[in-house]
Design an enzyme around this catalytic site. Structure first.
Site, PDB file in Angstrom:
ATOM      1  N   ASN A 282       0.880   5.476   7.214  1.00 17.90           N
ATOM      2  CA  ASN A 282       0.720   4.057   7.532  1.00 17.90           C
ATOM      3  C   ASN A 282      -0.181   3.800   8.741  1.00 17.90           C
ATOM      4  OD1 ASN A 282       3.940   4.394   6.628  1.00 17.90           O
ATOM      5  ND2 ASN A 282       2.698   2.945   5.479  1.00 17.90           N
TER       6      ASN A 282
ATOM      7  N   ILE B 113      -2.688   0.105  12.304  1.00 16.32           N
ATOM      8  CA  ILE B 113      -1.311   0.300  11.841  1.00 16.32           C
ATOM      9  C   ILE B 113      -0.993  -0.660  10.702  1.00 16.32           C
ATOM     10  CG2 ILE B 113       1.120   0.265  12.521  1.00 16.32           C
ATOM     11  CD1 ILE B 113       0.035   0.498  15.460  1.00 16.32           C
ATOM     12  N   CYS B 114      -0.342  -0.150   9.663  1.00 13.36           N
ATOM     13  CA  CYS B 114       0.144  -1.023   8.598  1.00 13.36           C
ATOM     14  C   CYS B 114       1.652  -1.150   8.764  1.00 13.36           C
ATOM     15  CB  CYS B 114      -0.195  -0.433   7.230  1.00 13.36           C
ATOM     16  SG  CYS B 114       0.461  -1.394   5.873  1.00 13.36           S
ATOM     17  N   LEU B 115       2.061  -2.233   9.391  1.00 17.41           N
ATOM     18  CA  LEU B 115       3.497  -2.464   9.601  1.00 17.41           C
ATOM     19  C   LEU B 115       3.744  -3.962   9.448  1.00 17.41           C
ATOM     20  CD1 LEU B 115       6.251  -1.270  10.420  1.00 17.41           C
ATOM     21  CD2 LEU B 115       5.640  -1.669  12.786  1.00 17.41           C
TER      22      LEU B 115
ATOM     23  N   GLN C  48      -1.821   2.845   4.850  1.00 16.45           N
ATOM     24  CA  GLN C  48      -3.014   2.420   5.586  1.00 16.45           C
ATOM     25  C   GLN C  48      -4.096   3.468   5.362  1.00 16.45           C
ATOM     26  OE1 GLN C  48      -3.392  -0.387   7.630  1.00 16.45           O
ATOM     27  NE2 GLN C  48      -5.526   0.182   7.958  1.00 16.45           N
TER      28      GLN C  48
END
Lengths: 199, 192
Positions: A83, A91-93, A126
């Site tokens: 991610n 960051i993919c959050l 990500q």
């Protein structure tokens, strides 16, 4: 900067310093300028993960509309995680995007990122290369992530095999990080990494 | 580095309090108590306080701005329960509103909604109370109404109070009084 944002960061900053996670050295926040718009965060790699023992530095930018919009956070320390982009540190959050809530703080964001390190979401990646490895060859993913932690985040686990392969490529004139990326992407198969680099 | 900044701040604070006579009067304990009345958005003591249905406290200007930021996703900033402008409850403390400047951009806080108290519940009127329709047929002279039937339509009488509450005890007491009055009345009729 809007007054409410600066006021809040000030308060949060105090809260983080007093929190027990700081006492346990799990998270840390530093100010980069006096107007509370740019901060540097640090999280410790969670135990029982390939990131254990590493320290990951984060770049935190507080928008003027904070806390109504989330802070912009990215990893400055290079990390191998489904991610998190291994190139840019993006960051993919969800809580840093549409799931942000105004009551969240720097402390909860850093703790969420730490939780993300222990529980990756490969189905919402990500970094597609890392996510593919995570799902299809998890053992290799663990080795790679541990190696990156060792090299970039000061982790304790040295992997001689990885270092040797990178050295082989470096002797051929490939830059070290480039060699590491190529080998990591091809499950540490020297042949395929070399082909990709020189094609 | 972070530790140093904190130390600097704490060393500045005593000076500040000496300059400001008002703040030196407030003891530290009172400040701690204030923390439970902090707005969950600005983390300051809530001004024009409102409370959501899920029980979270905010300044109205803060909550309004949060709702404006995401008009199609109105959730509580703390617990992500669904919230809306109409469903927040304002909190009115004593003499708190006069100190504030009127905020031009923020619409006024939603007004509190006041429902009328329910009428006394022990004896709820003569049949037509509470929108219900009660009808009774009786044959024979009181008290010998052996062939009595009763129809109740849309019976919406208030439910009995929970056991152990003050209201429950009062209701029990009243029903005993009425029972004794009825017995005395019947006895008087028989004797007379």
């Amino acid at each position: 900067m809007a007054n409410i944002a600066a006021q809040r960061i000030k308060r949060e900053f105090k809260e983080v310093i007093k929190s027990e996670e700081v006492a346990k050295c799990a998270i840390r926040v530093e100010l980069l300028n006096d107007c509370y718009t740019e901060l540097r965060g640090e999280i410790a790699g969670p135990p029982d993960t390939p990131y254990e023992g590493g320290t990951f530095v984060l770049d935190i930018k507080v928008p003027e509309t904070y806390p109504f919009n989330p802070p912009k956070v990215k990893f400055l320390t290079k990390i191998w995680h489904p991610n998190i982009s291994s190139v840019t540190g993006a960051i993919c959050l969800d809580i840093l995007k549409d799931q942000w809530a105004a009551a969240m703080t720097l402390r909860t964001v850093l703790l969420s990122l730490q939780a993300l390190l222990s529980a990756a979401e490969p189905d919402d990646p990500q970094d597609a290369v890392v996510a593919k490895q995570y799902k299809e060859n998890n053992e290799m993913f663990q080795i790679t992530a541990r190696h990156w932690t060792n090299v970039y985040a000061g982790g304790p686990n040295v992997n001689k095999d990885c270092d040797d392969k990178i050295k082989t490529l470096a002797d051929m004139g490939v830059e070290e990080h480039q060699a590491r990326v190529a080998l990591s992407s091809y499950d540490w198969e020297l042949q395929r990494a070399t082909e990709q680099l020189f094609s | 580095m972070s530790g140093v900044t904190e130390n600097l701040k704490s060393s500045q604070e005593p000076n500040k309090e000496r300059q400001d006579p008002d703040s030196s009067d407030t003891p530290d304990e009172e400040k701690k108590d204030d923390r439970i009345f902090e707005c969950n958005i600005c983390l300051d003591t809530a001004k024009d306080a409102v409370v959501s249905m899920c029980g979270h406290l905010f300044c109205w200007p803060c909550l309004h701005q949060w709702l404006e930021t995401r008009p199609n996703r109105q959730v509580c900033p703390v617990c992500k329960a669904s919230i809306s402008k109409e469903k927040v409850v304002p909190l009115y403390g004593r003499g708190s509103s006069k100190q504030e400047d009127p905020r031009e951009k923020v619409p006024p806080r939603p007004a509190g909604q006041r429902t009328e108290p329910e009428p006394g519940s022990a004896f709820s009127g003569f049949g037509f109370a509470d929108n219900g329709f009660h009808m009774s047929f009786g044959i024979g002279a009181f008290p010998f109404g052996f062939f009595t039937s009763t129809f109740n339509f849309g019976d919406a009488r208030p439910t009995a109070a929970a056991r152990g509450t003050q209201q429950h005890m009062e209701e029990q007491f009243l029903s005993k009084i009425f029972l004794w009055m009825a017995i005395l009345f019947v006895a008087w009729l028989l004797l007379a």
